[in-house]
Design a protein around this motif. Structure first.
Motif, PDB file in Angstrom:
ATOM      1  N   TRP A  34      18.471  15.379 -12.682  1.00  0.00           N
ATOM      2  CA  TRP A  34      17.949  14.708 -13.774  1.00  0.00           C
ATOM      3  C   TRP A  34      19.147  13.217 -13.968  1.00  0.00           C
ATOM      4  O   TRP A  34      18.677  12.334 -14.164  1.00  0.00           O
ATOM      5  CB  TRP A  34      17.971  15.251 -15.190  1.00  0.00           C
ATOM      6  N   LEU A  35      20.260  13.814 -13.895  1.00  0.00           N
ATOM      7  CA  LEU A  35      21.302  12.588 -14.065  1.00  0.00           C
ATOM      8  C   LEU A  35      21.404  11.684 -12.635  1.00  0.00           C
ATOM      9  O   LEU A  35      21.518  10.531 -12.919  1.00  0.00           O
ATOM     10  CB  LEU A  35      22.818  13.471 -14.104  1.00  0.00           C
ATOM     11  N   LEU A  43      29.004  10.685 -13.339  1.00  0.00           N
ATOM     12  CA  LEU A  43      29.571  11.270 -14.501  1.00  0.00           C
ATOM     13  C   LEU A  43      30.029  12.792 -14.253  1.00  0.00           C
ATOM     14  O   LEU A  43      30.893  13.353 -14.826  1.00  0.00           O
ATOM     15  CB  LEU A  43      28.565  11.331 -15.623  1.00  0.00           C
ATOM     16  N   LEU A  44      29.619  13.256 -13.091  1.00  0.00           N
ATOM     17  CA  LEU A  44      30.192  14.808 -12.630  1.00  0.00           C
ATOM     18  C   LEU A  44      30.970  14.697 -11.210  1.00  0.00           C
ATOM     19  O   LEU A  44      30.792  13.993 -10.465  1.00  0.00           O
ATOM     20  CB  LEU A  44      28.828  15.515 -12.322  1.00  0.00           C
ATOM     21  N   GLU A  46      32.557  16.773  -8.026  1.00  0.00           N
ATOM     22  CA  GLU A  46      31.763  17.708  -7.103  1.00  0.00           C
ATOM     23  C   GLU A  46      31.825  18.791  -7.534  1.00  0.00           C
ATOM     24  O   GLU A  46      30.841  19.643  -7.387  1.00  0.00           O
ATOM     25  CB  GLU A  46      32.355  17.450  -5.675  1.00  0.00           C
ATOM     26  N   SER A  47      32.944  19.341  -8.066  1.00  0.00           N
ATOM     27  CA  SER A  47      33.008  20.954  -8.457  1.00  0.00           C
ATOM     28  C   SER A  47      32.003  21.084  -9.828  1.00  0.00           C
ATOM     29  O   SER A  47      31.244  22.087  -9.875  1.00  0.00           O
ATOM     30  CB  SER A  47      34.288  21.379  -8.854  1.00  0.00           C
ATOM     31  N   GLU A  48      31.626  20.185 -10.576  1.00  0.00           N
ATOM     32  CA  GLU A  48      30.983  20.272 -11.768  1.00  0.00           C
ATOM     33  C   GLU A  48      29.444  20.126 -11.333  1.00  0.00           C
ATOM     34  O   GLU A  48      28.650  20.904 -11.726  1.00  0.00           O
ATOM     35  CB  GLU A  48      31.042  19.165 -12.750  1.00  0.00           C
ATOM     36  N   ARG A  49      29.116  19.351 -10.137  1.00  0.00           N
ATOM     37  CA  ARG A  49      27.936  19.173  -9.852  1.00  0.00           C
ATOM     38  C   ARG A  49      27.340  20.653  -8.883  1.00  0.00           C
ATOM     39  O   ARG A  49      26.151  21.024  -8.915  1.00  0.00           O
ATOM     40  CB  ARG A  49      27.680  18.017  -8.838  1.00  0.00           C
ATOM     41  N   GLU A  50      28.291  21.332  -8.599  1.00  0.00           N
ATOM     42  CA  GLU A  50      28.185  22.714  -7.703  1.00  0.00           C
ATOM     43  C   GLU A  50      28.457  23.811  -8.612  1.00  0.00           C
ATOM     44  O   GLU A  50      28.532  24.962  -7.998  1.00  0.00           O
ATOM     45  CB  GLU A  50      29.207  22.624  -6.528  1.00  0.00           C
ATOM     46  N   SER A  51      28.731  23.685  -9.844  1.00  0.00           N
ATOM     47  CA  SER A  51      29.179  25.084 -10.854  1.00  0.00           C
ATOM     48  C   SER A  51      28.148  25.758 -10.823  1.00  0.00           C
ATOM     49  O   SER A  51      28.206  27.010 -11.103  1.00  0.00           O
ATOM     50  CB  SER A  51      29.901  24.352 -12.230  1.00  0.00           C
TER      51      SER A  51
END
Length: 224
Positions: A34-35, A43-44, A46-51
């Protein structure tokens, strides 16, 4: 437990597996997509996107856009996914009878969770447990910086029930639950449904951990 007068329950874990039939990983992926669809992937990290954790995604955006309409919309999208998940949530073994037993014994119960209070209300109503907790459900608000491990929701529960920290007991299944309880001065009982969960709790510093709530229920029923 002998001096416990109020029990503060985390919701997803000790009371039910909220995403048992509605994958939390899929929810996190949906928030990321969605983002990205709005050109906000930056805003994210790579680790946040894959969390694979929707709360990680939500916190990350809130850190950069606190109080924004974007965060409010993202939080509402997560709430709607949690509401969908509540319909297929799996009750934690022995949680219902433990809740009812403590209520019958006159203890006060509260929910202190990072999930939406609307989701908690839906699940508890469906299980016939709402009266055991109402009105003491303290969940996610628009102030996302106050999610656990911040002790905010525990402080709210203690104030509302007129309870001193050392007369309370927190039941949680994550390090953030333990850290929030420690900061609030509330004794902590960890619930770990598997070895991985237990290791995470003990590595965080939790010393009292059970693998089944039946253990707790048996102690409660055997007390004079």
């Amino acid at each position: 437990m002998a001096r416990t007068r109020v029990v503060l329950w985390d919701f997803d874990g000790p009371i039910c597996r909220l995403f048992a039939g509605h994958s939390a990983e899929d929810v996190a992926d949906g928030l990321v997509e969605w983002l990205e669809g709005r050109g906000l992937h930056h805003l994210l990290t790579e680790s946040e996107r894959e969390s694979l954790d929707p709360h990680v995604v939500l916190r990350a955006v809130d850190r950069l856009r606190p109080g924004s309409d974007l965060v409010a919309e993202l939080e509402e999208r997560l709430t709607q996914e949690e509401l969908r998940a509540a319909s297929s949530a799996m009750p934690t073994a022995w949680a219902d009878p433990l809740i009812r037993t403590w209520t019958a014994l006159g203890l006060r119960l509260a929910i202190t969770t990072n999930n939406s209070p609307r989701v908690v209300a839906k699940y508890l109503t469906g299980r016939g447990l709402a009266s055991c907790f109402t009105p003491h459900v303290y969940g996610r608000t628009q102030e996302l910086q106050l999610l656990k491990p911040h002790p905010h929701c525990l402080h709210r529960a203690l104030r509302a029930t007129g309870s001193a920290p050392d007369t309370a007991l927190m039941i949680g299944d994550t390090p953030s639950d333990f850290l929030a309880a420690r900061e609030a001065g509330v004794p902590f009982l960890g619930y770990a449904r598997n070895e991985r969960k237990e290791k995470l709790l003990r590595d965080a510093g939790a010393t009292s951990v059970v693998n089944s709530l039946e253990t707790v229920l048996r102690v409660v029923r055997e007390r004079p």
